[in-house]
Every structure is written in structure tokens, then in C-alpha cells.
Design a protein around this motif. Sequence first.
Motif, short mmCIF file in Angstrom:
data_model
loop_
_atom_site.label_atom_id
_atom_site.label_comp_id
_atom_site.label_asym_id
_atom_site.label_seq_id
_atom_site.Cartn_x
_atom_site.Cartn_y
_atom_site.Cartn_z
N VAL A 67 0.83 -1.21 0.00
CA VAL A 67 0.00 0.00 0.00
C VAL A 67 0.86 1.25 0.00
CG1 VAL A 67 -1.65 1.31 1.38
CG2 VAL A 67 -1.93 -1.14 1.12
N GLY A 68 1.92 1.26 0.80
CA GLY A 68 2.76 2.44 0.90
C GLY A 68 3.87 2.26 1.91
N VAL A 69 4.52 3.38 2.25
CA VAL A 69 5.66 3.40 3.17
C VAL A 69 5.36 4.40 4.28
CG1 VAL A 69 8.13 3.85 3.39
CG2 VAL A 69 7.23 2.81 1.30
N ILE A 70 5.65 4.01 5.53
CA ILE A 70 5.46 4.92 6.66
C ILE A 70 6.49 6.03 6.56
CG2 ILE A 70 5.52 5.16 9.17
CD1 ILE A 70 4.64 2.24 9.35
N ARG A 71 6.03 7.28 6.57
CA ARG A 71 6.93 8.44 6.49
C ARG A 71 7.10 9.11 7.85
NH1 ARG A 71 9.89 7.02 2.62
NH2 ARG A 71 8.87 6.92 0.62
N THR A 72 6.03 9.17 8.66
CA THR A 72 6.09 9.89 9.93
C THR A 72 5.33 9.12 11.00
OG1 THR A 72 6.09 11.96 8.70
CG2 THR A 72 5.65 12.11 11.04
N PHE A 79 -0.64 7.40 15.82
CA PHE A 79 -0.93 7.31 14.39
C PHE A 79 0.36 7.48 13.59
CE2 PHE A 79 -1.29 11.83 15.26
CZ PHE A 79 -0.70 12.42 14.16
N VAL A 80 0.26 7.08 12.30
CA VAL A 80 1.38 7.25 11.37
C VAL A 80 0.86 7.92 10.11
CG1 VAL A 80 2.74 5.27 12.17
CG2 VAL A 80 1.00 4.92 10.43
N ILE A 81 1.76 8.55 9.38
CA ILE A 81 1.45 9.12 8.07
C ILE A 81 2.15 8.24 7.04
CG2 ILE A 81 1.66 11.10 6.53
CD1 ILE A 81 1.53 12.88 9.01
N PRO A 116 -1.06 12.29 -1.94
CA PRO A 116 -0.44 10.97 -1.94
C PRO A 116 -0.15 10.43 -0.54
CG PRO A 116 1.25 12.58 -2.32
CD PRO A 116 -0.05 13.33 -2.20
N TYR A 117 -0.76 11.01 0.50
CA TYR A 117 -0.55 10.53 1.86
C TYR A 117 -1.89 10.17 2.50
CZ TYR A 117 3.99 12.76 1.32
OH TYR A 117 5.22 13.11 0.85
N PHE A 118 -1.82 9.33 3.54
CA PHE A 118 -3.00 9.09 4.36
C PHE A 118 -2.56 8.79 5.78
CE2 PHE A 118 -2.04 4.77 3.16
CZ PHE A 118 -2.46 3.99 4.22
N ILE A 119 -3.49 8.98 6.70
CA ILE A 119 -3.22 8.78 8.12
C ILE A 119 -3.83 7.44 8.52
CG2 ILE A 119 -3.69 9.63 10.45
CD1 ILE A 119 -3.81 12.44 9.24
#
Length: 135
Positions: A67-72, A79-81, A116-119
Amino acid sequence: MERFRFLLISGVLLLLTGCALLPHHKHDAAVPASQPIRAKGGWYLSLRFPFLHHTQPPPRAQALQRVGVIRTLSGDGSFVIIELEPGVLIPPGRDLVVTAGAGEPARLRAAENQPPYFIADIKSGHPLPGQIVFQ
């Protein structure tokens, strides 16, 4: 010739109606699974032909989709972004998993989505920035 025709027609009719004569078992909660289910009637009704009984195949496992990569990671660790992979859109409420690292995988639940981000809220585990998220 007449006898052959009679036998042929009788055979075809027997094949067409034979499936209706075979027992159609319903598994009832009152009957324990260890007891065999017996058909009422003669021995001919209890014949079991494997090609006449259709069983459902077992459910197939689905591969994890990246799905994606954890950035923050939030300061309080709630929570993570995540940066989305191109062409992927995650609806809110979707359960996600992070399998990288030793031990139990981290479980996430998608909350807000702004490509392009989600929480994603952290349900369990300890995800870290740079880890890959799967659904």
C-alpha cells in the motif's frame, strides 16, 4: 430392435431422474457430526457417486498488497502518516499490517486520506518510519 430402443429410453430416463432420487443431506445442529446421516428408503437411495455431489472448494488465501511506506510517526505513537504507492487508494476504516521487524506485526486502521498521503491509527505493535505497509 424394439427392445434395444426400450432399454435406451429407460436408461436415459433413469440418468435424468437419478439425481433426484439421491439423498440431499442437510447438516442439522441436532445431529452430531460423528453420526452418519442415513437416507430413508432402500439401499439404492444411499448410493454416493462422487461426480454427482458438488463440494465448494476451500477459500483461497490472498497475497498481501503493498500500500505504501510509513513516512512519519506521531509524537505520542497513536498514528502514522503513510505515503501511498502510485495508483493505490485506501478507504477509511481499512485494516492494514506492517510485517517488517521481529515479533508481532503492527496493525493499523486507515483514518484520513489525502493523496499521496494518508493517516492510519495504530491498533497494535510499534511501526517505524521507512517500513512498508500492506493490506
